[in-house]
Write an enzyme that holds these catalytic residues in place. Structure first.
Site, PDB file in Angstrom:
ATOM      1  N   HIS A 197      -1.680   0.675  -9.899  1.00 17.10           N
ATOM      2  CA  HIS A 197      -2.308  -0.260  -8.963  1.00 17.10           C
ATOM      3  C   HIS A 197      -2.935  -1.437  -9.725  1.00 17.10           C
ATOM      4  O   HIS A 197      -4.149  -1.669  -9.658  1.00 17.10           O
ATOM      5  CB  HIS A 197      -3.360   0.441  -8.097  1.00 17.10           C
ATOM      6  CG  HIS A 197      -3.612  -0.272  -6.800  1.00 17.10           C
ATOM      7  ND1 HIS A 197      -3.967   0.386  -5.640  1.00 17.10           N
ATOM      8  CD2 HIS A 197      -3.566  -1.586  -6.466  1.00 17.10           C
ATOM      9  CE1 HIS A 197      -4.137  -0.491  -4.657  1.00 17.10           C
ATOM     10  NE2 HIS A 197      -3.905  -1.699  -5.148  1.00 17.10           N
ATOM     11  N   GLU A 239      -4.354   7.956  -5.058  1.00 16.59           N
ATOM     12  CA  GLU A 239      -4.616   7.238  -6.303  1.00 16.59           C
ATOM     13  C   GLU A 239      -5.949   7.711  -6.890  1.00 16.59           C
ATOM     14  O   GLU A 239      -6.927   7.816  -6.165  1.00 16.59           O
ATOM     15  CB  GLU A 239      -4.659   5.724  -6.051  1.00 16.59           C
ATOM     16  CG  GLU A 239      -3.332   5.175  -5.568  1.00 16.59           C
ATOM     17  CD  GLU A 239      -3.358   3.662  -5.307  1.00 16.59           C
ATOM     18  OE1 GLU A 239      -4.408   3.031  -5.556  1.00 16.59           O
ATOM     19  OE2 GLU A 239      -2.334   3.122  -4.870  1.00 16.59           O
ATOM     20  N   ARG A 286       0.846  -1.186   0.000  1.00 13.10           N
ATOM     21  CA  ARG A 286       0.000   0.000   0.000  1.00 13.10           C
ATOM     22  C   ARG A 286       0.886   1.242   0.000  1.00 13.10           C
ATOM     23  O   ARG A 286       1.970   1.251   0.574  1.00 13.10           O
ATOM     24  CB  ARG A 286      -0.937   0.019   1.212  1.00 13.10           C
ATOM     25  CG  ARG A 286      -2.125  -0.944   1.105  1.00 13.10           C
ATOM     26  CD  ARG A 286      -3.093  -0.499   0.027  1.00 13.10           C
ATOM     27  NE  ARG A 286      -4.292  -1.319  -0.052  1.00 13.10           N
ATOM     28  CZ  ARG A 286      -4.454  -2.346  -0.865  1.00 13.10           C
ATOM     29  NH1 ARG A 286      -3.442  -2.734  -1.649  1.00 13.10           N
ATOM     30  NH2 ARG A 286      -5.603  -3.010  -0.899  1.00 13.10           N
TER      31      ARG A 286
END
Length: 324
Positions: free
Chosen positions: A285, A266, A237
């Protein structure tokens, strides 16, 4: 009369049909400013919700007065306040295991692409600069027989260790709360403290979830322990790394490079300094982003929700097992 659930992400037709066999389904393709109010209006009617990509806590959770279960189409659950859900008796389900190998593949892809500077040399060709053999200004570094340090030795960490040891003859070091004798044996791995790992290895791979304990685990002090030749890969993360400290370390060549699939914010803002650096490989991601794995995740999430809305406690994939 069927109970109502909210589906807030697109899934395969047959998986949605599976939900509709059991429940009255209210569908949102995604939640954004255009339909936020409709979503909030629907929440009081729902006993379950299933989807990914948004927070369900605070005001949203307060609206969900009949909610009994949440099924997230992800392994991570930092979009939820687990303590609050537990206090309210709401079961939180997630999708571990099905994305293990795919995420480990992506972590190793970032490691290899960063070590061999694949993005830079691809751009070099696209920009028309390849007129003769490249010189050392575009050389990468070897991966095989190097030392890899894995921070977090869960399923994904073990899958990375397998690829490193069996595929590239790498020496595996790892940091985790508990020693894993099976990992020590299978991959000749060395369990050590974080500082020792950072000082010792050539590649640092993060596979941890985000918790209060792991937030900013890798900060300026920890980055300063790494070799100037070392490469940092984050498949966990974004907030596990102090992003500004990493930017500074990359700009000053305190470490060689980084490969990142996760970020503090993000999507990554277009004014991020990371976008100005040549010694970082960025991915949006995509750790689990293959057709096969995303289908399996959605399939598991559907079954998770059905199980969570039964009277008996689910035997697997329940995050807050304290809930009855």
């Amino acid at each position: 009369m069927k109970k109502t659930v909210i589906l807030y992400a697109p899934i395969a037709h047959e998986l949605r049909a599976r939900l509709e066999q059991e429940f009255e389904v209210i569908f949102f393709n995604k939640i954004d400013q255009n339909n936020e109010q409709q979503f909030l209006a629907a929440l009081p009617t729902a006993v379950g919700v299933i989807g990914t990509g948004i927070d369900i806590k605070g005001d949203r959770l307060a609206k969900a007065v009949n909610l009994k279960a949440i099924s997230t189409i992800s392994v991570g659950y930092d979009n939820f306040d687990v303590a609050e859900l537990t206090a309210k008796g709401i079961r939180l389900m997630h999708t571990p295991d099905v994305l293990t190998d795919t995420t480990a593949d992506l972590i190793f892809t970032l490691l290899m692409a960063t070590a061999r500077r694949i993005v830079e040399v691809s751009d070099f060709i696209h920009q028309g600069h390849w007129k003769r053999s490249v010189d050392q200004s575009l050389f990468g570094v070897d991966i095989h027989h190097k030392k890899i340090g894995i921070i977090g030795m869960g399923n994904i960490g073990q899958a990375v260790a397998k690829r490193a040891y069996l595929g590239f003859d790498m020496q595996v070091f790892y940091y985790s709360r508990h020693r894993k004798p099976e990992v020590d044996q299978q991959y000749q791995a060395v369990w050590c403290e974080l500082d020792q790992l950072l000082k010792e290895v050539d590649f640092v791979c993060i596979t941890l979830p985000l918790t209060k304990e792991t937030e900013h685990l890798i900060n300026q002090e920890k980055l300063s322990l790494m070799k100037p030749s070392a490469i940092l890969i984050n498949g966990g993360r974004g907030k596990i790394i102090d992003e500004q400290a990493l930017i500074n370390a990359l700009k000053t060549k305190q470490i060689r490079a980084a490969g990142l699939d996760v970020f503090v914010q993000e999507p990554l803002p277009m004014d991020s300094e990371l976008l100005q650096l040549s010694n970082v490989v960025l991915a949006p991601h995509i750790g689990s982003a293959t057709f096969e794995t995303r289908y399996k995740m959605a399939e598991l999430a559907v079954e998770n929700l059905i199980a969570a809305l039964q009277p008996e406690k689910p035997k697997k994939n329940l995050v807050n097992r304290e809930v009855a």
